[in-house]
Write a protein that holds these residues in place. Structure first.
Motif, short mmCIF file in Angstrom:
data_model
loop_
_atom_site.label_atom_id
_atom_site.label_comp_id
_atom_site.label_asym_id
_atom_site.label_seq_id
_atom_site.Cartn_x
_atom_site.Cartn_y
_atom_site.Cartn_z
N ILE A 198 0.84 -1.20 0.00
CA ILE A 198 0.00 0.00 0.00
C ILE A 198 0.87 1.25 0.00
N SER A 199 1.95 1.24 0.77
CA SER A 199 2.83 2.42 0.83
C SER A 199 3.48 2.67 -0.53
N GLU A 200 3.84 1.62 -1.25
CA GLU A 200 4.39 1.79 -2.59
C GLU A 200 3.36 2.42 -3.52
N THR A 210 -4.63 1.71 13.47
CA THR A 210 -3.37 0.96 13.49
C THR A 210 -2.73 0.89 12.10
N PRO A 211 -3.47 0.47 11.07
CA PRO A 211 -2.83 0.46 9.75
C PRO A 211 -2.52 1.87 9.24
N ALA A 212 -3.33 2.85 9.61
CA ALA A 212 -3.07 4.23 9.18
C ALA A 212 -1.77 4.75 9.78
N VAL A 213 -1.54 4.47 11.06
CA VAL A 213 -0.29 4.89 11.70
C VAL A 213 0.90 4.16 11.06
N MET A 214 0.74 2.89 10.80
CA MET A 214 1.81 2.13 10.16
C MET A 214 2.15 2.72 8.79
N LEU A 215 1.11 3.09 8.02
CA LEU A 215 1.33 3.68 6.70
C LEU A 215 1.98 5.05 6.82
#
Length: 68
Positions: free
Chosen positions: A15-17, A36-41
């Protein structure tokens, strides 16, 4: 469906790519499961994160928190 942390990390990488390929400038994380996934991204992409809360079951509680 359960995901391992390895699978989550791999998904966050993909997703980050994609976010970098479209020149994303802001991430929005929705509370109640999406933070949680938003912070990771946000950490992975170095893109600022805005967090929002949106509850529709009572049609009253809606909150947008800026610059978190």
């Amino acid at each position: 469906m359960e995901l391992s942390w390895t699978e989550i990390d791999e998904s966050i990488q993909k997703i980050s790519e994609y976010i970098h390929s479209i020149d994303g400038t802001l991430l929005v994380g929705v509370s109640r499961g999406g933070l949680t996934p938003a912070v990771m991204l946000s950490h992975k992409t170095n893109i600022p994160l805005e967090c929002i809360t949106w509850q529709t079951r009572d049609n009253i509680n809606r909150e947008i928190k800026e610059n978190i």
